[in-house]
Design a protein around this motif. Structure first.
Motif, PDB file in Angstrom:
ATOM      1  N   ALA A  64       0.823  -1.207   0.000  1.00  0.00           N
ATOM      2  CA  ALA A  64       0.000   0.000   0.000  1.00  0.00           C
ATOM      3  C   ALA A  64       0.856   1.256   0.000  1.00  0.00           C
ATOM      4  CB  ALA A  64      -0.930  -0.011   1.205  1.00  0.00           C
ATOM      5  N   LEU A  65       1.934   1.253   0.778  1.00  0.00           N
ATOM      6  CA  LEU A  65       2.821   2.404   0.841  1.00  0.00           C
ATOM      7  C   LEU A  65       3.435   2.698  -0.523  1.00  0.00           C
ATOM      8  CD1 LEU A  65       4.307   4.366   2.949  1.00  0.00           C
ATOM      9  CD2 LEU A  65       6.193   2.747   2.751  1.00  0.00           C
ATOM     10  N   LEU A  66       3.959   1.659  -1.183  1.00  0.00           N
ATOM     11  CA  LEU A  66       4.632   1.854  -2.467  1.00  0.00           C
ATOM     12  C   LEU A  66       3.645   2.145  -3.598  1.00  0.00           C
ATOM     13  CD1 LEU A  66       7.293  -0.995  -2.151  1.00  0.00           C
ATOM     14  CD2 LEU A  66       7.721   1.466  -2.100  1.00  0.00           C
ATOM     15  N   MET A  67       2.524   1.406  -3.626  1.00  0.00           N
ATOM     16  CA  MET A  67       1.549   1.642  -4.691  1.00  0.00           C
ATOM     17  C   MET A  67       0.961   3.047  -4.596  1.00  0.00           C
ATOM     18  SD  MET A  67      -1.982  -0.361  -5.758  1.00  0.00           S
ATOM     19  CE  MET A  67      -2.994   0.431  -4.508  1.00  0.00           C
ATOM     20  N   SER A  68       0.608   3.482  -3.386  1.00  0.00           N
ATOM     21  CA  SER A  68       0.039   4.818  -3.227  1.00  0.00           C
ATOM     22  C   SER A  68       1.054   5.896  -3.586  1.00  0.00           C
ATOM     23  CB  SER A  68      -0.447   5.010  -1.791  1.00  0.00           C
ATOM     24  OG  SER A  68      -1.471   4.098  -1.480  1.00  0.00           O
ATOM     25  N   SER A  69       2.329   5.650  -3.305  1.00  0.00           N
ATOM     26  CA  SER A  69       3.365   6.610  -3.687  1.00  0.00           C
ATOM     27  C   SER A  69       3.347   6.865  -5.185  1.00  0.00           C
ATOM     28  CB  SER A  69       4.745   6.098  -3.261  1.00  0.00           C
ATOM     29  OG  SER A  69       4.843   5.981  -1.868  1.00  0.00           O
ATOM     30  N   ARG A  78      -1.325   3.965   3.214  1.00  0.00           N
ATOM     31  CA  ARG A  78      -1.749   4.554   1.939  1.00  0.00           C
ATOM     32  C   ARG A  78      -1.581   6.068   1.948  1.00  0.00           C
ATOM     33  NH1 ARG A  78      -7.614   2.489   0.513  1.00  0.00           N
ATOM     34  NH2 ARG A  78      -7.147   3.685  -1.358  1.00  0.00           N
ATOM     35  N   GLN A  79      -2.009   6.710   3.029  1.00  0.00           N
ATOM     36  CA  GLN A  79      -1.942   8.165   3.093  1.00  0.00           C
ATOM     37  C   GLN A  79      -0.503   8.663   3.133  1.00  0.00           C
ATOM     38  OE1 GLN A  79      -4.178  10.360   2.688  1.00  0.00           O
ATOM     39  NE2 GLN A  79      -3.034  12.199   3.255  1.00  0.00           N
ATOM     40  N   LEU A  80       0.328   8.038   3.957  1.00  0.00           N
ATOM     41  CA  LEU A  80       1.730   8.448   4.039  1.00  0.00           C
ATOM     42  C   LEU A  80       2.454   8.151   2.734  1.00  0.00           C
ATOM     43  CD1 LEU A  80       2.605   7.364   7.687  1.00  0.00           C
ATOM     44  CD2 LEU A  80       2.076   9.660   6.844  1.00  0.00           C
ATOM     45  N   GLY A  81       2.096   7.026   2.114  1.00  0.00           N
ATOM     46  CA  GLY A  81       2.692   6.717   0.814  1.00  0.00           C
ATOM     47  C   GLY A  81       2.350   7.765  -0.227  1.00  0.00           C
ATOM     48  N   GLY A  82       1.087   8.210  -0.250  1.00  0.00           N
ATOM     49  CA  GLY A  82       0.697   9.235  -1.208  1.00  0.00           C
ATOM     50  C   GLY A  82       1.444  10.540  -0.987  1.00  0.00           C
ATOM     51  N   SER A  83       1.581  10.941   0.273  1.00  0.00           N
ATOM     52  CA  SER A  83       2.314  12.180   0.570  1.00  0.00           C
ATOM     53  C   SER A  83       3.785  12.062   0.190  1.00  0.00           C
ATOM     54  CB  SER A  83       2.189  12.510   2.063  1.00  0.00           C
ATOM     55  OG  SER A  83       0.843  12.721   2.428  1.00  0.00           O
ATOM     56  N   LEU A  84       4.392  10.922   0.508  1.00  0.00           N
ATOM     57  CA  LEU A  84       5.799  10.714   0.182  1.00  0.00           C
ATOM     58  C   LEU A  84       6.011  10.695  -1.328  1.00  0.00           C
ATOM     59  CD1 LEU A  84       8.698   9.977   0.968  1.00  0.00           C
ATOM     60  CD2 LEU A  84       7.991   7.573   1.054  1.00  0.00           C
ATOM     61  N   GLY A  85       5.162   9.953  -2.045  1.00  0.00           N
ATOM     62  CA  GLY A  85       5.311   9.864  -3.498  1.00  0.00           C
ATOM     63  C   GLY A  85       5.168  11.204  -4.175  1.00  0.00           C
ATOM     64  N   LEU A  86       4.177  11.987  -3.752  1.00  0.00           N
ATOM     65  CA  LEU A  86       3.970  13.286  -4.382  1.00  0.00           C
ATOM     66  C   LEU A  86       5.155  14.207  -4.126  1.00  0.00           C
ATOM     67  CD1 LEU A  86       2.043  15.019  -6.015  1.00  0.00           C
ATOM     68  CD2 LEU A  86       0.957  15.736  -3.882  1.00  0.00           C
ATOM     69  N   ALA A  87       5.670  14.201  -2.894  1.00  0.00           N
ATOM     70  CA  ALA A  87       6.809  15.065  -2.581  1.00  0.00           C
ATOM     71  C   ALA A  87       8.029  14.682  -3.411  1.00  0.00           C
ATOM     72  CB  ALA A  87       7.123  14.972  -1.087  1.00  0.00           C
ATOM     73  N   VAL A  88       8.304  13.384  -3.507  1.00  0.00           N
ATOM     74  CA  VAL A  88       9.482  12.932  -4.258  1.00  0.00           C
ATOM     75  C   VAL A  88       9.317  13.207  -5.749  1.00  0.00           C
ATOM     76  CG1 VAL A  88      10.808  10.897  -4.934  1.00  0.00           C
ATOM     77  CG2 VAL A  88      10.126  11.205  -2.544  1.00  0.00           C
ATOM     78  N   PRO A 132     -10.960 -10.068  15.768  1.00  0.00           N
ATOM     79  CA  PRO A 132     -12.030  -9.078  15.548  1.00  0.00           C
ATOM     80  C   PRO A 132     -11.844  -7.792  16.332  1.00  0.00           C
ATOM     81  CG  PRO A 132     -12.967 -11.269  15.786  1.00  0.00           C
ATOM     82  CD  PRO A 132     -11.505 -11.399  16.091  1.00  0.00           C
ATOM     83  N   GLU A 133     -11.330  -7.898  17.572  1.00  0.00           N
ATOM     84  CA  GLU A 133     -11.165  -6.689  18.377  1.00  0.00           C
ATOM     85  C   GLU A 133      -9.990  -5.835  17.922  1.00  0.00           C
ATOM     86  OE1 GLU A 133      -9.105 -10.110  20.584  1.00  0.00           O
ATOM     87  OE2 GLU A 133     -10.969  -9.775  19.459  1.00  0.00           O
ATOM     88  N   GLU A 134      -9.235  -6.287  16.922  1.00  0.00           N
ATOM     89  CA  GLU A 134      -8.106  -5.505  16.409  1.00  0.00           C
ATOM     90  C   GLU A 134      -8.291  -5.111  14.947  1.00  0.00           C
ATOM     91  OE1 GLU A 134      -4.407  -7.060  19.191  1.00  0.00           O
ATOM     92  OE2 GLU A 134      -4.613  -7.894  17.162  1.00  0.00           O
ATOM     93  N   THR A 135      -9.493  -5.312  14.391  1.00  0.00           N
ATOM     94  CA  THR A 135      -9.696  -4.978  12.978  1.00  0.00           C
ATOM     95  C   THR A 135      -9.583  -3.479  12.734  1.00  0.00           C
ATOM     96  OG1 THR A 135     -12.093  -4.993  13.377  1.00  0.00           O
ATOM     97  CG2 THR A 135     -11.106  -6.999  12.448  1.00  0.00           C
ATOM     98  N   GLY A 136     -10.041  -2.655  13.693  1.00  0.00           N
ATOM     99  CA  GLY A 136      -9.883  -1.211  13.538  1.00  0.00           C
ATOM    100  C   GLY A 136      -8.421  -0.815  13.537  1.00  0.00           C
ATOM    101  N   MET A 137      -7.643  -1.461  14.403  1.00  0.00           N
ATOM    102  CA  MET A 137      -6.203  -1.224  14.447  1.00  0.00           C
ATOM    103  C   MET A 137      -5.558  -1.546  13.097  1.00  0.00           C
ATOM    104  SD  MET A 137      -3.423  -3.217  16.855  1.00  0.00           S
ATOM    105  CE  MET A 137      -4.199  -2.742  18.397  1.00  0.00           C
ATOM    106  N   ALA A 138      -5.883  -2.717  12.550  1.00  0.00           N
ATOM    107  CA  ALA A 138      -5.312  -3.127  11.266  1.00  0.00           C
ATOM    108  C   ALA A 138      -5.782  -2.223  10.134  1.00  0.00           C
ATOM    109  CB  ALA A 138      -5.681  -4.582  10.975  1.00  0.00           C
ATOM    110  N   SER A 139      -7.044  -1.812  10.175  1.00  0.00           N
ATOM    111  CA  SER A 139      -7.571  -0.929   9.134  1.00  0.00           C
ATOM    112  C   SER A 139      -6.917   0.448   9.202  1.00  0.00           C
ATOM    113  CB  SER A 139      -9.087  -0.787   9.299  1.00  0.00           C
ATOM    114  OG  SER A 139      -9.725  -2.040   9.228  1.00  0.00           O
ATOM    115  N   GLY A 140      -6.728   0.964  10.422  1.00  0.00           N
ATOM    116  CA  GLY A 140      -6.049   2.246  10.567  1.00  0.00           C
ATOM    117  C   GLY A 140      -4.622   2.192  10.063  1.00  0.00           C
ATOM    118  N   LEU A 141      -3.959   1.053  10.302  1.00  0.00           N
ATOM    119  CA  LEU A 141      -2.591   0.886   9.832  1.00  0.00           C
ATOM    120  C   LEU A 141      -2.529   0.912   8.310  1.00  0.00           C
ATOM    121  CD1 LEU A 141       0.390   0.283  10.469  1.00  0.00           C
ATOM    122  CD2 LEU A 141      -0.205  -2.153  10.493  1.00  0.00           C
ATOM    123  N   LEU A 142      -3.445   0.192   7.652  1.00  0.00           N
ATOM    124  CA  LEU A 142      -3.457   0.163   6.187  1.00  0.00           C
ATOM    125  C   LEU A 142      -3.732   1.551   5.625  1.00  0.00           C
ATOM    126  CD1 LEU A 142      -3.391  -1.434   3.502  1.00  0.00           C
ATOM    127  CD2 LEU A 142      -5.864  -1.716   3.762  1.00  0.00           C
TER     128      LEU A 142
END
Length: 509
Positions: free
Chosen positions: A282-287, A412-422, A398-408
């Motif tokens: 996700a990080l690389l693709m979004s970049s 994606r968001q950090l990858g997009g910011s990094l890719g655009l800057a570079v 199940p009690e950690e799905t929000g954690m995993a979703s937030g991580l993904l």
């Protein structure tokens, strides 16, 4: 803690309303990343923005969204998914209304920041609810396919809608258009998402971890966003990025010792190889993908002389390709597995961006240099959404799905910011001192080439990190379904057919 199994609901509309609500979330948060871009000049003229502050209309949303995603994901686990969803919608809608009524630059920037905070609560809970409410197999694959399509369509439609609304109605409409959509989604969420049920002791939020990761992620996005004006080697940029790294390192150290962490580091360990692989992908693709969207819009307007509306319409083949790729992934992920589809989708997306790089030149035409690359790249990206969402949450408690979703979503968001800057730096270097169409085209071509390389890297990383395929070849016979086994209610028998019909109808349209 809030029980992940919500109370059974006798409302027959529950199954029909849940998925539309979650798709609306994904569409809205992606739409508002791009819908303001074309309206920026009108915003600046009307409200009296200084030239160097106008970009903060975009950055304020990105900073709040990227910085608060991990916190938003964990709140969904702790205080309840429906509660987090409704709070997120209310915050997002109120900020949209305030932004549309803004009378000064500071008011609009503040509204955009609050919008980003609302989006940070909404995005993780949508993926978590899909994981919890749809059993692994065809139903979840179809839901994930439409989830991915909604995000891609939101980004593409945002560009087109921004041009149309600004030209025909005015810049305020790009903010106010969210309000009726949010109101409808709020009503549907109250009926379509089961109420949260608390059992056991009251939840405890990892406050230290939340402060560290929010500050670290915000500084990282801020440092990357300001490279366009401050440069990579200035003290401002280096100091901001160094502070971000220090805060994120402190976050990792704190989480390693917490009994109830904001992010359990074991999610990225060898026991969860698909989760780790999905986040790297996700990080690389979004970049590559986010930056390619940006440079495609610039190329259409600056080199090919398209107007805002025509440039937006040129993204329609990309939308169609994403729908087609997601439909294929929905039908084949059980046969080929997550790793195969991610590798194939990454390489196909890279081929499309490489094609853009080879044909990005003055005198190029839509048929010769836009249509073909758009279809190839978008089908490849569409192939990735179903296996990406499945891998990022598969095997997670199940009690950690929000954690995993937030991580993904953070990846994606950090990858997009990094890719655009570079890639802005890459394009500027290739353009040099030139200001003509030929020089701009050279810069865009260089950016597309790097985007292609990032997707190749994503595919290779998945091939190495993901491990053996995890998707089942076929769904096993299901036992009798009870409220406890279905997250609180029985899944409607025709849900999968409804979702599949939605994919097919989208492709026809």
């Amino acid at each position: 803690m809030v029980n992940v199994n919500p109370k059974p609901s006798p409302n027959a509309q529950h199954g029909r309303l849940l998925l539309p609500v979650l798709l609306t979330v994904q569409f809205l948060v992606s739409l508002d990343m791009s819908v303001v871009n074309i309206a920026l000049p009108d915003m600046g003229d009307d409200l009296g923005f200084a030239p160097d502050s106008l970009l903060w209309v975009v950055n304020a949303y990105a900073l709040a969204f990227g910085g608060l995603l991990m916190l938003g994901g964990r709140l969904a686990d702790l205080v309840g998914r429906r509660r987090t969803l409704t709070w997120g919608f209310a915050l997002f809608g109120a900020a949209s209304l305030a932004g549309g009524c803004a009378l000064a630059p500071g008011q609009l920037i503040a509204a955009r920041a609050v919008q980003g905070a609302g989006a940070a609560a909404l995005a993780p809970v949508a993926l978590a609810l899909i994981t919890v409410h749809y059993a692994a197999g065809p139903a979840r694959s179809r839901a994930l396919g439409l989830w991915g399509v909604s995000g891609a369509l939101g980004g593409a439609v945002g560009i087109m809608a921004g041009g149309l609304l600004t030209d025909w109605v005015g810049w305020r409409s790009v903010m106010l258009v969210n309000v009726p959509v949010v109101l409808a989604a709020l009503i549907a969420a109250r009926r379509g998402v089961t109420a949260d049920r608390r059992t056991g002791p009251a939840p405890r939020l990892d406050v230290t971890g939340a402060l560290l990761v929010t500050a670290g992620a915000t500084l990282l996005v801020l440092g990357l966003a300001r490279t366009q004006t401050h440069g990579w080697t200035t003290a401002t940029t280096l100091g901001t990025l160094a502070a971000s790294v220090a805060l994120l390192a402190a976050f990792v150290a704190v989480e390693a010792r917490k009994r109830e962490p904001l992010l359990r580091l074991g999610l990225l360990g060898t026991a969860h190889r698909p989760v780790r692989s999905a986040n790297v992908f996700a990080l690389l693709m979004s970049s590559g993908q986010f930056a390619a969207f940006y440079f495609t819009s610039l190329h259409l307007q600056q080199v090919m002389a398209y107007g805002p509306t025509a440039a937006g319409a040129a993204f329609l083949p990309f939308c169609a390709g994403v729908v087609a790729g997601s439909a294929v992934a929905t039908r084949t992920v059980g046969r080929f597995g997550e790793r195969t589809l991610l590798v194939a989708g990454g390489l196909l997306g890279a081929a499309g961006f490489g094609w853009f790089a080879l044909t990005a030149e003055p005198g190029s035409t839509f048929l010769g240099s836009v249509l073909g690359p758009s279809i190839v790249a978008s089908v490849g990206i569409g192939l990735c959404f179903v296996p990406l969402g499945s891998a990022a949450t598969g095997g997670v408690a199940p009690e950690e799905t929000g954690m995993a979703s937030g991580l993904l979503n953070s990846s994606r968001q950090l990858g997009g910011s990094l890719g655009l800057a570079v890639l802005v730096t890459v394009a500027a270097s290739a353009t040099g001192q030139g200001r003509g169409r030929a020089a701009l085209a050279d810069g865009h071509a260089a950016a597309f080439a790097v985007s292609a390389g990032l997707l190749v890297a994503a595919a290779l990383a998945t091939a190495v990190l993901h491990g053996r395929r995890t998707a089942p070849a076929a769904a096993p016979p299901a036992p009798a379904r009870t409220p406890e086994s279905t997250g609180g209610e029985e899944t409607p028998k025709n849900l999968g057919d409804d979702v599949e019909t939605g994919v097919s109808r989208s492709m026809q349209e």
